[in-house]
Design a protein around this motif. Structure first.
Motif, PDB file in Angstrom:
ATOM      1  N   LYS A 126      -5.535 -18.434   2.650  1.00 47.86           N
ATOM      2  CA  LYS A 126      -5.443 -18.189   1.213  1.00 47.86           C
ATOM      3  C   LYS A 126      -5.354 -16.687   0.917  1.00 47.86           C
ATOM      4  O   LYS A 126      -5.961 -16.183  -0.020  1.00 47.86           O
ATOM      5  N   ASN A 127      -4.602 -16.025   1.766  1.00 49.33           N
ATOM      6  CA  ASN A 127      -4.364 -14.579   1.652  1.00 49.33           C
ATOM      7  C   ASN A 127      -5.635 -13.744   1.761  1.00 49.33           C
ATOM      8  O   ASN A 127      -5.692 -12.621   1.271  1.00 49.33           O
ATOM      9  N   ARG A 128      -6.645 -14.283   2.415  1.00 50.24           N
ATOM     10  CA  ARG A 128      -7.861 -13.536   2.754  1.00 50.24           C
ATOM     11  C   ARG A 128      -7.994 -13.498   4.275  1.00 50.24           C
ATOM     12  O   ARG A 128      -7.685 -14.472   4.971  1.00 50.24           O
ATOM     13  N   LEU A 129      -8.470 -12.364   4.782  1.00 52.54           N
ATOM     14  CA  LEU A 129      -8.663 -12.230   6.217  1.00 52.54           C
ATOM     15  C   LEU A 129      -9.913 -12.983   6.658  1.00 52.54           C
ATOM     16  O   LEU A 129     -10.981 -12.846   6.056  1.00 52.54           O
ATOM     17  N   LEU A 130      -9.786 -13.775   7.716  1.00 54.60           N
ATOM     18  CA  LEU A 130     -10.917 -14.479   8.311  1.00 54.60           C
ATOM     19  C   LEU A 130     -11.364 -13.700   9.542  1.00 54.60           C
ATOM     20  O   LEU A 130     -10.546 -13.335  10.384  1.00 54.60           O
ATOM     21  N   THR A 131     -12.674 -13.458   9.643  1.00 55.14           N
ATOM     22  CA  THR A 131     -13.203 -12.507  10.615  1.00 55.14           C
ATOM     23  C   THR A 131     -14.061 -13.196  11.664  1.00 55.14           C
ATOM     24  O   THR A 131     -14.886 -14.071  11.343  1.00 55.14           O
ATOM     25  N   LEU A 132     -13.884 -12.794  12.913  1.00 55.82           N
ATOM     26  CA  LEU A 132     -14.732 -13.223  14.021  1.00 55.82           C
ATOM     27  C   LEU A 132     -15.610 -12.063  14.442  1.00 55.82           C
ATOM     28  O   LEU A 132     -15.113 -10.959  14.681  1.00 55.82           O
ATOM     29  N   HIS A 133     -16.916 -12.301  14.542  1.00 59.06           N
ATOM     30  CA  HIS A 133     -17.864 -11.279  14.999  1.00 59.06           C
ATOM     31  C   HIS A 133     -18.501 -11.752  16.304  1.00 59.06           C
ATOM     32  O   HIS A 133     -19.004 -12.866  16.399  1.00 59.06           O
ATOM     33  N   GLN A 134     -18.465 -10.902  17.338  1.00 62.79           N
ATOM     34  CA  GLN A 134     -19.071 -11.199  18.632  1.00 62.79           C
ATOM     35  C   GLN A 134     -19.907 -10.005  19.082  1.00 62.79           C
ATOM     36  O   GLN A 134     -19.370  -8.910  19.238  1.00 62.79           O
ATOM     37  N   ASP A 135     -21.200 -10.211  19.279  1.00 61.80           N
ATOM     38  CA  ASP A 135     -22.095  -9.129  19.656  1.00 61.80           C
ATOM     39  C   ASP A 135     -21.998  -8.766  21.132  1.00 61.80           C
ATOM     40  O   ASP A 135     -22.187  -7.606  21.507  1.00 61.80           O
ATOM     41  N   GLU A 136     -21.712  -9.736  21.997  1.00 66.24           N
ATOM     42  CA  GLU A 136     -21.777  -9.503  23.434  1.00 66.24           C
ATOM     43  C   GLU A 136     -20.468  -8.961  24.013  1.00 66.24           C
ATOM     44  O   GLU A 136     -20.469  -8.294  25.040  1.00 66.24           O
ATOM     45  N   VAL A 137     -19.366  -9.249  23.374  1.00 65.17           N
ATOM     46  CA  VAL A 137     -18.064  -8.812  23.881  1.00 65.17           C
ATOM     47  C   VAL A 137     -17.282  -8.176  22.735  1.00 65.17           C
ATOM     48  O   VAL A 137     -17.687  -8.259  21.572  1.00 65.17           O
ATOM     49  N   ILE A 181       2.636  -7.811   9.517  1.00 70.66           N
ATOM     50  CA  ILE A 181       1.986  -6.976   8.505  1.00 70.66           C
ATOM     51  C   ILE A 181       2.998  -6.586   7.437  1.00 70.66           C
ATOM     52  O   ILE A 181       4.062  -6.048   7.740  1.00 70.66           O
ATOM     53  N   ALA A 182       2.645  -6.859   6.198  1.00 72.64           N
ATOM     54  CA  ALA A 182       3.498  -6.456   5.076  1.00 72.64           C
ATOM     55  C   ALA A 182       2.653  -5.728   4.038  1.00 72.64           C
ATOM     56  O   ALA A 182       2.416  -4.528   4.154  1.00 72.64           O
ATOM     57  N   LEU A 183       2.152  -6.438   3.028  1.00 74.47           N
ATOM     58  CA  LEU A 183       1.391  -5.815   1.946  1.00 74.47           C
ATOM     59  C   LEU A 183      -0.096  -6.095   2.102  1.00 74.47           C
ATOM     60  O   LEU A 183      -0.508  -7.172   2.556  1.00 74.47           O
ATOM     61  N   GLY A 184      -0.902  -5.112   1.707  1.00 67.96           N
ATOM     62  CA  GLY A 184      -2.351  -5.281   1.766  1.00 67.96           C
ATOM     63  C   GLY A 184      -3.041  -4.309   2.698  1.00 67.96           C
ATOM     64  O   GLY A 184      -4.270  -4.266   2.753  1.00 67.96           O
ATOM     65  N   TYR A 185      -2.272  -3.520   3.429  1.00 66.21           N
ATOM     66  CA  TYR A 185      -2.836  -2.527   4.336  1.00 66.21           C
ATOM     67  C   TYR A 185      -2.450  -1.130   3.833  1.00 66.21           C
ATOM     68  O   TYR A 185      -2.992  -0.654   2.849  1.00 66.21           O
ATOM     69  N   THR A 186      -1.520  -0.457   4.508  1.00 63.31           N
ATOM     70  CA  THR A 186      -1.071   0.851   4.030  1.00 63.31           C
ATOM     71  C   THR A 186      -0.343   0.729   2.697  1.00 63.31           C
ATOM     72  O   THR A 186      -0.534   1.539   1.786  1.00 63.31           O
ATOM     73  N   SER A 187       0.491  -0.283   2.587  1.00 62.19           N
ATOM     74  CA  SER A 187       1.219  -0.550   1.343  1.00 62.19           C
ATOM     75  C   SER A 187       0.555  -1.724   0.632  1.00 62.19           C
ATOM     76  O   SER A 187       0.214  -2.733   1.263  1.00 62.19           O
ATOM     77  N   TYR A 188       0.397  -1.606  -0.686  1.00 62.12           N
ATOM     78  CA  TYR A 188      -0.297  -2.665  -1.425  1.00 62.12           C
ATOM     79  C   TYR A 188       0.127  -2.652  -2.890  1.00 62.12           C
ATOM     80  O   TYR A 188       0.622  -1.648  -3.414  1.00 62.12           O
ATOM     81  N   ILE A 189      -0.057  -3.776  -3.526  1.00 56.64           N
ATOM     82  CA  ILE A 189       0.129  -3.895  -4.967  1.00 56.64           C
ATOM     83  C   ILE A 189      -1.226  -3.676  -5.608  1.00 56.64           C
ATOM     84  O   ILE A 189      -2.196  -4.374  -5.285  1.00 56.64           O
ATOM     85  N   ARG A 190      -1.313  -2.705  -6.506  1.00 59.87           N
ATOM     86  CA  ARG A 190      -2.586  -2.494  -7.192  1.00 59.87           C
ATOM     87  C   ARG A 190      -2.937  -3.737  -8.005  1.00 59.87           C
ATOM     88  O   ARG A 190      -2.092  -4.296  -8.697  1.00 59.87           O
ATOM     89  N   GLY A 191      -4.195  -4.155  -7.902  1.00 62.25           N
ATOM     90  CA  GLY A 191      -4.622  -5.416  -8.487  1.00 62.25           C
ATOM     91  C   GLY A 191      -4.766  -6.513  -7.454  1.00 62.25           C
ATOM     92  O   GLY A 191      -5.364  -7.564  -7.724  1.00 62.25           O
ATOM     93  N   TYR A 192      -4.216  -6.281  -6.231  1.00 59.23           N
ATOM     94  CA  TYR A 192      -4.317  -7.249  -5.134  1.00 59.23           C
ATOM     95  C   TYR A 192      -5.007  -6.617  -3.926  1.00 59.23           C
ATOM     96  O   TYR A 192      -4.725  -6.975  -2.777  1.00 59.23           O
ATOM     97  N   GLU A 193      -5.915  -5.691  -4.166  1.00 59.29           N
ATOM     98  CA  GLU A 193      -6.575  -4.983  -3.060  1.00 59.29           C
ATOM     99  C   GLU A 193      -7.381  -5.899  -2.151  1.00 59.29           C
ATOM    100  O   GLU A 193      -7.583  -5.590  -0.972  1.00 59.29           O
ATOM    101  N   LEU A 194      -7.871  -7.021  -2.670  1.00 54.08           N
ATOM    102  CA  LEU A 194      -8.702  -7.922  -1.872  1.00 54.08           C
ATOM    103  C   LEU A 194      -7.881  -8.930  -1.072  1.00 54.08           C
ATOM    104  O   LEU A 194      -8.442  -9.752  -0.354  1.00 54.08           O
ATOM    105  N   TYR A 195      -6.557  -8.855  -1.195  1.00 55.84           N
ATOM    106  CA  TYR A 195      -5.685  -9.820  -0.528  1.00 55.84           C
ATOM    107  C   TYR A 195      -4.806  -9.118   0.493  1.00 55.84           C
ATOM    108  O   TYR A 195      -4.513  -7.931   0.382  1.00 55.84           O
ATOM    109  N   VAL A 196      -4.375  -9.890   1.491  1.00 55.25           N
ATOM    110  CA  VAL A 196      -3.326  -9.453   2.399  1.00 55.25           C
ATOM    111  C   VAL A 196      -2.168 -10.443   2.274  1.00 55.25           C
ATOM    112  O   VAL A 196      -2.379 -11.646   2.156  1.00 55.25           O
TER     113      VAL A 196
END
Length: 474
Positions: free
Chosen positions: A210-221, A353-368
């Motif tokens: 849904k245009n949100r980044l899903l994150t994996l966190h691993q403490d050991e590796v 990679i397209a919009l949401g990183y270096t290039s972005y639409i203002r108002g969509y900062e929370l989306y990729v």
């Protein structure tokens, strides 16, 4: 020595005229002494530099298109002087640059005076391990913090060379060293850049939902490890025009958990090696590079990625054009058009990679908004609310620090972007459609070309937000 004595003599006897200055420009406007009529033909006798204690004179002369012995009218000379003053200022080595002229018997002496900045910055790293402040505030995870030391030496050896080093620990580990030389040959038009980086992180954004980044966190590796070395050849005509040829070698590896969650992250492999080749051309004719109010900007290029242990090859073409127009009565309009097209037979998620990183639409900062192709329009109308020129801190004696320029702009903006996605589009509703947003903002331009923006926006979905950025928006 003779040039220095001449400069001191002329500076003592020359009385500068009144000055003009664009709002927000920390470059001091030129002061001029006119002793010749507008119809006179003038010969440039000598060009002298004052105030460059560290910066080598040959570095400054390499930026000028004024030739000693050249003959110009007074009107032509004035335009050329301002053009060259901006070239020197946009080296971003000086707090201000101004010039004075003295004419005698049809021969003109030109004096460029500069005030050098402080060039060594050992900066402690204490940063958020997210794409931007707004993305971190959404999670408020205090474990996602990086710390260390960021060292930058501008104007290294007084030759406008750049030396950068990073030692970063914490959530993301990074060890980097980069060295840039603007030119090394006698013609002063060929430079180079070398660098390398090692990156390890306990967290990885492994897919998009849904245009949100899903994150994996691993403490050991480390879910992700990256290493690369890069080298560039710089064909540099001056600070406004240059072409860069870059070659880089990359090694990247993901953990088994990342592969299980998203096999397409590296297109069904755990590690990859690839060579990347890029050619880019930049034409930067903006009045100032930090917060431009007049002029134009053009950048375009081509990147080729060649997989060395897989069939992950892709070709990317990119272009960006910006126009900055003074409208009168202290209003300034600007727009930027930007686009990218990526062709690949086997595109990995990590390269989508397209919009949401270096290039972005203002108002969509929370989306990729991933995709192979995109187009982006950003535009704004600015008006200075506060222009203090320079605040003097009398308790600090060093002139490199005791004057702080402060300019505040009110800005209205409207952005629109479209991304073409045909590979990872299943749950990303913002792809293959026009996304738009508008809003108002306050832009603060201050010390050492720093720009901080506070922008309130509403997007096509009707969602509103206040967003903070630390770079010029377009």
């Amino acid at each position: 020595m003779l040039n220095c004595l001449l400069a001191l003599f002329l500076t003592f006897f020359a009385q500068p005229d009144t000055t003009l200055r664009l709002p927000g420009s920390v470059a001091s406007a030129p002061s001029q002494l006119r002793l010749c009529s507008e119809t006179d033909s003038l010969q440039i006798a000598v060009v002298v530099f004052v105030g460059n204690r560290k910066t080598k004179e040959r570095v400054l002369r390499a930026e000028l298109d004024l030739v000693e012995g050249e003959i110009l009218t007074s009107g032509e000379l004035e335009k050329r002087l301002e053009k060259n003053r901006l070239r020197l200022y946009n080296l971003q080595l000086f707090h201000w640059v101004r010039y004075e002229t003295v004419c005698q018997a049809g021969r003109v002496t030109i004096i460029f005076e500069v005030q050098e900045r402080w060039y060594l910055f050992p900066v402690p790293i204490f940063s958020l391990a997210d794409r931007n402040i707004n993305a971190w505030l959404e999670k408020k995870d205090f474990n996602r913090i990086d710390y260390g030391l960021h060292l930058v030496q501008y104007n290294f050896r007084g030759r406008n060379e750049l030396l950068k080093a990073n030692i970063q620990l914490g959530f993301n580990r990074k060890y980097e060293l980069f060295y840039t030389v603007p030119y090394f040959n006698k013609k002063r038009n060929l430079g180079f850049s070398l660098g390398g980086s090692i990156y390890q992180s306990h967290s990885l954004d492994y897919t998009t939902g849904k245009n949100r980044l899903l994150t994996l966190h691993q403490d050991e590796v480390f879910p992700i490890q990256r290493r690369y070395a890069t080298g560039s050849l710089i064909l540099r005509e001056n600070v406004q025009k240059q072409t860069t040829l870059t070659a880089s070698y990359h090694q990247e590896e993901i953990s088994d958990s990342v592969y299980q969650l998203n096999p397409e992250f590296f297109s069904n492999i755990l590690n990859r090696k690839y060579l990347e080749l890029e050619i880019a051309r930049t034409l930067n004719f903006r009045n100032t590079f930090a917060y431009p109010l007049a002029g134009h900007f053009l950048q375009f290029g081509l990147t080729q990625q060649l997989g060395l242990n897989n069939n992950q090859h892709n070709t990317t073409a990119f272009a960006k054009y910006g126009r900055y127009i003074p409208l009168g009565k202290r209003f300034y309009y600007s727009y930027t058009l930007e686009g990218q097209s990526r062709l690949a037979s086997n595109l990995a998620y990590a390269d989508n990679i397209a919009l949401g990183y270096t290039s972005y639409i203002r108002g969509y900062e929370l989306y990729v908004i991933g995709g192979q192709h995109y187009g982006l329009l950003k535009q704004g109308l600015s008006h200075p609310l506060l222009d203090l020129n320079q605040i003097e801190l009398k308790f600090i004696r060093n002139p490199k620090f005791n004057r702080i320029p402060v300019t505040l702009y009110l800005n209205w903006f409207a952005d629109a972007g479209y991304t073409v996605e045909n590979r990872f589009e299943q749950t990303n509703f913002l792809t293959n459609r026009l996304n738009m947003a508008t809003g108002m903002g306050l832009h603060l331009v201050t010390y050492y070309d720093r720009v901080i923006t506070f922008e309130y926006s509403v997007n096509r979905e009707g969602r509103t937000g206040l967003y903070i950025h630390t770079t010029f928006p377009f």
